[in-house]
Design a protein around this motif. Sequence first.
Motif, PDB file in Angstrom:
ATOM      1  N   TRP A   6       0.828  -1.207   0.000  1.00 43.71           N
ATOM      2  CA  TRP A   6       0.000   0.000   0.000  1.00 43.71           C
ATOM      3  C   TRP A   6       0.860   1.255   0.000  1.00 43.71           C
ATOM      4  O   TRP A   6       0.429   2.307  -0.409  1.00 43.71           O
ATOM      5  N   GLY A   7       2.113   1.158   0.487  1.00 43.42           N
ATOM      6  CA  GLY A   7       2.970   2.332   0.532  1.00 43.42           C
ATOM      7  C   GLY A   7       3.306   2.866  -0.849  1.00 43.42           C
ATOM      8  O   GLY A   7       3.667   4.022  -1.014  1.00 43.42           O
ATOM      9  N   ASP A   8       3.189   2.037  -1.878  1.00 42.00           N
ATOM     10  CA  ASP A   8       3.463   2.457  -3.253  1.00 42.00           C
ATOM     11  C   ASP A   8       2.154   2.948  -3.864  1.00 42.00           C
ATOM     12  O   ASP A   8       1.254   2.158  -4.130  1.00 42.00           O
ATOM     13  N   PRO A   9       2.014   4.276  -4.104  1.00 38.26           N
ATOM     14  CA  PRO A   9       0.738   4.814  -4.618  1.00 38.26           C
ATOM     15  C   PRO A   9       0.291   4.161  -5.916  1.00 38.26           C
ATOM     16  O   PRO A   9      -0.889   3.899  -6.110  1.00 38.26           O
ATOM     17  N   GLY A  10       1.226   3.863  -6.801  1.00 40.90           N
ATOM     18  CA  GLY A  10       0.853   3.222  -8.065  1.00 40.90           C
ATOM     19  C   GLY A  10       0.291   1.834  -7.854  1.00 40.90           C
ATOM     20  O   GLY A  10      -0.702   1.447  -8.457  1.00 40.90           O
ATOM     21  N   ALA A  11       0.939   1.067  -6.975  1.00 36.60           N
ATOM     22  CA  ALA A  11       0.469  -0.286  -6.683  1.00 36.60           C
ATOM     23  C   ALA A  11      -0.884  -0.252  -5.992  1.00 36.60           C
ATOM     24  O   ALA A  11      -1.746  -1.085  -6.266  1.00 36.60           O
ATOM     25  N   ALA A  12      -1.075   0.725  -5.112  1.00 34.12           N
ATOM     26  CA  ALA A  12      -2.361   0.831  -4.414  1.00 34.12           C
ATOM     27  C   ALA A  12      -3.474   1.147  -5.406  1.00 34.12           C
ATOM     28  O   ALA A  12      -4.552   0.548  -5.348  1.00 34.12           O
ATOM     29  N   ARG A  13      -3.233   2.084  -6.321  1.00 29.69           N
ATOM     30  CA  ARG A  13      -4.254   2.418  -7.328  1.00 29.69           C
ATOM     31  C   ARG A  13      -4.558   1.212  -8.214  1.00 29.69           C
ATOM     32  O   ARG A  13      -5.714   0.925  -8.520  1.00 29.69           O
ATOM     33  N   GLU A  14      -3.523   0.489  -8.594  1.00 26.91           N
ATOM     34  CA  GLU A  14      -3.710  -0.692  -9.436  1.00 26.91           C
ATOM     35  C   GLU A  14      -4.534  -1.751  -8.702  1.00 26.91           C
ATOM     36  O   GLU A  14      -5.424  -2.373  -9.284  1.00 26.91           O
ATOM     37  N   ALA A  15      -4.259  -1.943  -7.420  1.00 31.77           N
ATOM     38  CA  ALA A  15      -5.009  -2.924  -6.627  1.00 31.77           C
ATOM     39  C   ALA A  15      -6.475  -2.538  -6.530  1.00 31.77           C
ATOM     40  O   ALA A  15      -7.366  -3.373  -6.695  1.00 31.77           O
ATOM     41  N   VAL A  16      -6.743  -1.257  -6.280  1.00 35.99           N
ATOM     42  CA  VAL A  16      -8.132  -0.795  -6.174  1.00 35.99           C
ATOM     43  C   VAL A  16      -8.853  -1.020  -7.491  1.00 35.99           C
ATOM     44  O   VAL A  16      -9.993  -1.499  -7.522  1.00 35.99           O
ATOM     45  N   GLU A  17      -8.211  -0.702  -8.593  1.00 33.21           N
ATOM     46  CA  GLU A  17      -8.829  -0.909  -9.908  1.00 33.21           C
ATOM     47  C   GLU A  17      -9.079  -2.399 -10.164  1.00 33.21           C
ATOM     48  O   GLU A  17     -10.098  -2.774 -10.739  1.00 33.21           O
ATOM     49  N   THR A  18      -8.166  -3.252  -9.722  1.00 35.10           N
ATOM     50  CA  THR A  18      -8.348  -4.693  -9.881  1.00 35.10           C
ATOM     51  C   THR A  18      -9.591  -5.150  -9.134  1.00 35.10           C
ATOM     52  O   THR A  18     -10.405  -5.914  -9.658  1.00 35.10           O
ATOM     53  N   PHE A  19      -9.790  -4.673  -7.909  1.00 37.07           N
ATOM     54  CA  PHE A  19     -10.933  -5.092  -7.095  1.00 37.07           C
ATOM     55  C   PHE A  19     -12.259  -4.607  -7.660  1.00 37.07           C
ATOM     56  O   PHE A  19     -13.308  -5.136  -7.319  1.00 37.07           O
ATOM     57  N   ARG A  20     -12.240  -3.596  -8.510  1.00 37.25           N
ATOM     58  CA  ARG A  20     -13.484  -3.077  -9.098  1.00 37.25           C
ATOM     59  C   ARG A  20     -13.936  -3.870 -10.316  1.00 37.25           C
ATOM     60  O   ARG A  20     -15.029  -3.662 -10.809  1.00 37.25           O
ATOM     61  N   ARG A  21     -13.117  -4.772 -10.803  1.00 35.26           N
ATOM     62  CA  ARG A  21     -13.474  -5.552 -11.981  1.00 35.26           C
ATOM     63  C   ARG A  21     -14.507  -6.617 -11.620  1.00 35.26           C
ATOM     64  O   ARG A  21     -14.604  -7.042 -10.463  1.00 35.26           O
TER      65      ARG A  21
END
Length: 94
Positions: A6-21
């Motif tokens: 979660w400390g990596d903003p890019g990885a956090a955004r990517e994870a959130v987008e993954t969960f929305r699929r």
Amino acid sequence: MASPEWGDPGAAREAVETFRRPLAELPDPLPVPMLPGPFDLTLRPPPSKSITNRLFVLAALGRGESVLGRPLLDAVDAKVMIEALGLLGAEVRL
């Protein structure tokens, strides 16, 4: 596959987008980001007739007074359950 941090903003955004699929499009295994530490969270699930009825039964089985927060009272199932519990001797105040 390593979980993103979660400390990596890019990885956090990517994870959130993954969960929305849609569920069928989620990767298997699903990468779940590691949280950096403790967190405080409040969940408010949508109203549910089955959960409301289970709460009524558990409250009726308990000793003393039970207070249920925001039960789904307008469902026919809930009204029938309240009536049935009353017939069995439970006191229900709305």
